[in-house]
Enzyme design. Structure first.
Site, PDB file in Angstrom:
ATOM      1  N   ASP A 105      26.217   3.350  -6.917  1.00  0.00           N
ATOM      2  CA  ASP A 105      26.796   2.288  -7.756  1.00  0.00           C
ATOM      3  C   ASP A 105      28.262   2.035  -7.390  1.00  0.00           C
ATOM      4  O   ASP A 105      28.927   2.895  -6.812  1.00  0.00           O
ATOM      5  CB  ASP A 105      26.662   2.698  -9.232  1.00  0.00           C
ATOM      6  N   GLY A 106      28.724   0.842  -7.755  1.00  0.00           N
ATOM      7  CA  GLY A 106      30.142   0.518  -7.600  1.00  0.00           C
ATOM      8  C   GLY A 106      30.463  -0.387  -6.412  1.00  0.00           C
ATOM      9  O   GLY A 106      31.641  -0.614  -6.121  1.00  0.00           O
ATOM     10  N   ASN A 107      29.438  -0.931  -5.776  1.00  0.00           N
ATOM     11  CA  ASN A 107      29.688  -1.819  -4.630  1.00  0.00           C
ATOM     12  C   ASN A 107      30.491  -3.051  -5.029  1.00  0.00           C
ATOM     13  O   ASN A 107      31.440  -3.441  -4.340  1.00  0.00           O
ATOM     14  CB  ASN A 107      28.356  -2.311  -4.034  1.00  0.00           C
ATOM     15  N   HIS A 163      28.300  -4.628  -0.954  1.00  0.00           N
ATOM     16  CA  HIS A 163      26.932  -4.212  -0.605  1.00  0.00           C
ATOM     17  C   HIS A 163      26.828  -3.951   0.894  1.00  0.00           C
ATOM     18  O   HIS A 163      26.210  -2.992   1.337  1.00  0.00           O
ATOM     19  CB  HIS A 163      25.915  -5.292  -1.005  1.00  0.00           C
ATOM     20  N   SER A 179      17.079  -1.878  -8.657  1.00  0.00           N
ATOM     21  CA  SER A 179      16.291  -1.606  -9.863  1.00  0.00           C
ATOM     22  C   SER A 179      15.479  -2.837 -10.261  1.00  0.00           C
ATOM     23  O   SER A 179      15.767  -3.963  -9.820  1.00  0.00           O
ATOM     24  CB  SER A 179      17.218  -1.205 -11.014  1.00  0.00           C
ATOM     25  N   GLU A 181      15.675  -4.119 -13.079  1.00  0.00           N
ATOM     26  CA  GLU A 181      16.650  -4.932 -13.818  1.00  0.00           C
ATOM     27  C   GLU A 181      17.553  -5.741 -12.884  1.00  0.00           C
ATOM     28  O   GLU A 181      18.061  -6.803 -13.256  1.00  0.00           O
ATOM     29  CB  GLU A 181      17.517  -4.025 -14.715  1.00  0.00           C
ATOM     30  N   ASN A 182      17.750  -5.261 -11.670  1.00  0.00           N
ATOM     31  CA  ASN A 182      18.628  -5.963 -10.724  1.00  0.00           C
ATOM     32  C   ASN A 182      18.080  -7.330 -10.300  1.00  0.00           C
ATOM     33  O   ASN A 182      18.828  -8.182  -9.818  1.00  0.00           O
ATOM     34  CB  ASN A 182      18.889  -5.122  -9.466  1.00  0.00           C
TER      35      ASN A 182
HETATM   36  C1  IPE Z   1      21.941   1.126 -11.024  1.00  0.00           C
HETATM   37  O1  IPE Z   1      23.117   0.427 -10.966  1.00  0.00           O
HETATM   38  C2  IPE Z   1      20.956   0.579 -10.026  1.00  0.00           C
HETATM   39  C3  IPE Z   1      21.259   0.855  -8.628  1.00  0.00           C
HETATM   40  C4  IPE Z   1      22.263   1.547  -8.183  1.00  0.00           C
HETATM   41  C5  IPE Z   1      20.328   0.290  -7.675  1.00  0.00           C
HETATM   42  P1  IPE Z   1      23.397  -0.820 -11.917  1.00  0.00           P
HETATM   43  O2  IPE Z   1      24.743  -1.323 -11.582  1.00  0.00           O
HETATM   44  O3  IPE Z   1      22.279  -1.786 -11.823  1.00  0.00           O
HETATM   45  O4  IPE Z   1      23.360  -0.152 -13.369  1.00  0.00           O
HETATM   46  P2  IPE Z   1      24.138  -0.541 -14.692  1.00  0.00           P
HETATM   47  O5  IPE Z   1      23.909  -1.999 -14.903  1.00  0.00           O
HETATM   48  O6  IPE Z   1      25.569  -0.221 -14.470  1.00  0.00           O
HETATM   49  O7  IPE Z   1      23.526   0.328 -15.741  1.00  0.00           O
HETATM   50  C1  IPE Z   2      25.260  -0.949  -6.779  1.00  0.00           C
HETATM   51  O1  IPE Z   2      26.486  -1.595  -6.908  1.00  0.00           O
HETATM   52  C2  IPE Z   2      24.278  -1.709  -5.917  1.00  0.00           C
HETATM   53  C3  IPE Z   2      23.149  -2.286  -6.651  1.00  0.00           C
HETATM   54  C4  IPE Z   2      22.935  -2.139  -7.928  1.00  0.00           C
HETATM   55  C5  IPE Z   2      22.206  -3.079  -5.888  1.00  0.00           C
HETATM   56  P1  IPE Z   2      26.711  -2.724  -7.991  1.00  0.00           P
HETATM   57  O2  IPE Z   2      26.327  -4.035  -7.409  1.00  0.00           O
HETATM   58  O3  IPE Z   2      26.024  -2.393  -9.265  1.00  0.00           O
HETATM   59  O4  IPE Z   2      28.283  -2.656  -8.154  1.00  0.00           O
HETATM   60  P2  IPE Z   2      29.093  -2.623  -9.524  1.00  0.00           P
HETATM   61  O5  IPE Z   2      28.520  -1.525 -10.348  1.00  0.00           O
HETATM   62  O6  IPE Z   2      28.921  -3.957 -10.156  1.00  0.00           O
HETATM   63  O7  IPE Z   2      30.492  -2.344  -9.104  1.00  0.00           O
HETATM   64 MG    MG Z   3      26.553  -1.306 -10.871  1.00  0.00          MG
END
Ligand code: IPE
Ligand code: IPE
Ligand code: MG
Length: 240
Positions: free
Chosen positions: A19-21, A36, A64, A66-67
């Protein structure tokens, strides 16, 4: 090749919520997709390092269920990155004797990444080394609901004669039934939640959250997490 450190105890199975991209990119005034893309480099480094360490399984939460509700452009680019990754890494996986598996609703993926996923899984199936398990269109509740659906089907077809469902029955119907539960779950990006990841499998998994965002996570951060894991006392509800 970097020197491989010796750890007091090495987890068999590490699962990572990458997470955190998006935040990493925003901090640099760049679009989320920049994060990403940069995250792919972290995946390469961590996969290679995990195989060198001799892990049995590395599970990566890549996308996910949800994504799918994110803006269409971001989803599309993530799917393109997935296809590019699978195409580009096939040889690297073969060279490192890695077996690719996936959990989640693979059929929800667009045709190109779905086909490449199927291909690379088939081509690496005979390898003997680490299992790289990608969670794609994955959610823990969804996996459990699908496991229950399979159980219903089995029961209807006479393939499940029992009256009670055991934990082993549930485990056997999950997406990757042969894999051990994770010993260590790492979440990058600092959020203290599991976001619907491996709900059944993490019952006694050690949790490790770091503020480092995924695009910056490299082998030294993985070593730090494994060292911390080595200090934990896993009691499994018992007394020492
Ligand atoms: C969890 O990260 C899913 C993945 C890393 C693929 P999210 O960014 O989707 O989760 P939330 O929304 O912070 O719970
Ligand atoms: C995780 O990074 C990658 C995926 C969930 C696909 P995010 O896209 O959730 O990055 P943040 O959490 O919004 O920084
Ligand atoms: Mg995230």
């Amino acid at each position: 090749m970097p020197k491989i450190p010796e750890f007091i105890s090495l987890p068999n199975h590490i699962a990572i919520i990458m997470d955190g991209n998006g935040r990493w990119a925003r901090q640099r005034r760049r679009p989320r997709i920049f994060g990403h893309r940069a995250g792919i480099e972290s995946i390469r480094d961590i996969v290679r390092c995990s195989a060198e360490l001799g892990l049995e399984v590395l599970t990566l939460y890549a996308f996910s269920v949800e994504n799918w509700s994110r803006p269409g452009g971001e989803v599309k680019l993530l799917m393109t990155l997935l296809a590019d990754y699978l195409r580009g890494e096939k040889q690297e996986l073969m060279d490192n004797d890695i077996v690719l598996k996936s959990i989640g609703r693979a059929n929800d993926l667009p045709p190109k990444p779905r086909r490449l996923l199927r291909q690379v899984i088939a081509e690496t199936a005979g390898n003997q080394g680490m299992v790289l398990n990608l969670a794609l269109s994955y959610s823990g509740r969804d996996e459990l609901a699908r496991a229950m659906t399979r159980l219903l089907e089995k029961s209807r077809n006479g393939g499940f004669p029992g009256k009670k469902v055991s934990e082993a029955d549930v485990t056997a119907l999950l997406d990757a039934p042969g894999l051990p539960d994770p010993d260590l779950l790492i979440r990058t990006g600092g959020e203290m939640r599991v976001s619907n990841f491996l709900l059944w499998q993490i019952a006694y998994t050690e949790l490790y959250v770091t503020d480092i965002c995924w695009p910056e996570f490299r082998r030294r951060h993985l070593y730090r997490a494994i060292r911390e894991y080595g200090k934990r006392e896993r009691r499994f509800g018992k007394v020492k």
